[in-house]
Design a protein around this motif. Structure first.
Motif, short mmCIF file in Angstrom:
data_model
loop_
_atom_site.label_atom_id
_atom_site.label_comp_id
_atom_site.label_asym_id
_atom_site.label_seq_id
_atom_site.Cartn_x
_atom_site.Cartn_y
_atom_site.Cartn_z
N LEU A 69 36.43 26.74 65.43
CA LEU A 69 35.13 26.17 65.77
C LEU A 69 34.12 27.28 65.94
O LEU A 69 34.44 28.35 66.48
N ALA A 70 32.91 27.05 65.48
CA ALA A 70 31.81 28.00 65.65
C ALA A 70 30.83 27.40 66.65
O ALA A 70 30.68 26.19 66.75
N LEU A 71 30.18 28.29 67.38
CA LEU A 71 29.21 27.88 68.39
C LEU A 71 27.80 28.02 67.83
O LEU A 71 27.49 29.00 67.16
N HIS A 72 26.97 27.02 68.11
CA HIS A 72 25.57 27.06 67.68
C HIS A 72 24.69 26.58 68.82
O HIS A 72 25.04 25.62 69.52
N PRO B 56 24.96 37.73 63.53
CA PRO B 56 24.85 37.61 62.07
C PRO B 56 25.94 36.71 61.47
O PRO B 56 25.79 36.23 60.36
N THR B 57 27.01 36.49 62.22
CA THR B 57 28.09 35.62 61.76
C THR B 57 28.39 34.60 62.86
O THR B 57 28.16 34.89 64.04
N PRO B 58 28.91 33.44 62.49
CA PRO B 58 29.23 32.44 63.52
C PRO B 58 30.26 32.97 64.52
O PRO B 58 31.23 33.63 64.13
N LEU B 59 30.02 32.69 65.79
CA LEU B 59 30.93 33.13 66.84
C LEU B 59 31.77 31.97 67.33
O LEU B 59 31.28 30.85 67.45
N LEU C 188 23.03 35.37 78.43
CA LEU C 188 23.56 36.38 77.49
C LEU C 188 24.39 35.71 76.40
O LEU C 188 24.32 36.10 75.23
N ALA C 189 25.15 34.68 76.77
CA ALA C 189 25.95 33.95 75.78
C ALA C 189 25.04 33.28 74.75
O ALA C 189 25.29 33.38 73.54
N LEU C 190 23.99 32.61 75.23
CA LEU C 190 23.05 31.97 74.30
C LEU C 190 22.43 33.00 73.36
O LEU C 190 22.25 32.74 72.17
N ASP C 191 22.09 34.16 73.89
CA ASP C 191 21.50 35.21 73.07
C ASP C 191 22.48 35.66 71.99
O ASP C 191 22.11 35.78 70.82
N HIS C 192 23.74 35.91 72.37
CA HIS C 192 24.74 36.33 71.38
C HIS C 192 24.93 35.27 70.30
O HIS C 192 24.97 35.58 69.11
N VAL C 193 25.08 34.02 70.72
CA VAL C 193 25.31 32.94 69.76
C VAL C 193 24.10 32.77 68.84
O VAL C 193 24.25 32.61 67.62
N THR C 194 22.91 32.84 69.40
CA THR C 194 21.70 32.62 68.61
C THR C 194 21.47 33.72 67.58
O THR C 194 21.06 33.44 66.46
N PHE C 195 21.73 34.96 67.96
CA PHE C 195 21.35 36.08 67.09
C PHE C 195 22.51 36.78 66.40
O PHE C 195 22.31 37.79 65.73
#
Length: 154
Positions: free
Chosen positions: A94-97, A50-53, A41-48
């Motif tokens: 820091l932003a996650l990618h 609209p703004t850097p998390l 779920l974390a990967l999904d949120h980070v990947t999609f």
């Protein structure tokens, strides 16, 4: 019951079944990737997103505390699924990618499901596909309104 009422009920039931099966899909993907469901779920949120998390925003989206989100992010960084980079607008953050490794791994794990869904959508003629897309967008909007509707205790 009228035909329209019956079909409306059947459509509503089908939507409930799709929503009920969604956690099973997340669990299956997690098993294929060898990570936890919350990690998926974390990967999904980070990947999609609209703004850097950042870690805090991700924690809010997952409904977990900041400390737990930090542990989760560090685990995903250690396994090569996420990287932390300076935030575009605020260099103090820091932003996650997702990494290319993570994208490739998820793509490969989902390939059988994507292929099956592609076969289903390819069988639709253009007017039907447009109607289905419009319907699904309206359903998604209704779900989002419900999910974000403030409660009296909020």
């Amino acid at each position: 019951m009228t035909d329209q009422t019956e079909s409306g009920y059947a459509i509503g039931q089908a939507i409930r079944e799709v929503l009920r099966d969604s956690p099973d899909v997340h669990r299956a993907l997690a098993r294929r990737l060898g990570i936890g469901v919350t990690d998926v779920l974390a990967l999904d949120h980070v990947t999609f997103s609209p703004t850097p998390l950042g870690v805090v925003e991700l924690g809010h989206l997952l409904g977990i505390r900041s400390a737990s989100a930090t542990v989760l992010v560090e685990r995903l960084v250690d396994t090569g699924h996420l990287v932390k980079v300076p935030h575009g607008q605020d260099r103090r953050r820091l932003a996650l990618h997702p990494t290319e490794h993570a994208r490739a791994e998820v793509t490969a794990a989902l390939a059988p499901l994507v292929a099956e869904l592609r076969g289903i959508t390819d069988a639709l003629d253009a007017p039907t596909a447009a109607a289905v897309l419009a319907f699904l967008q309206q359903v998604r909007d209704a779900l989002a309104r419900f999910a974000h509707q403030p409660q009296p205790s909020d």
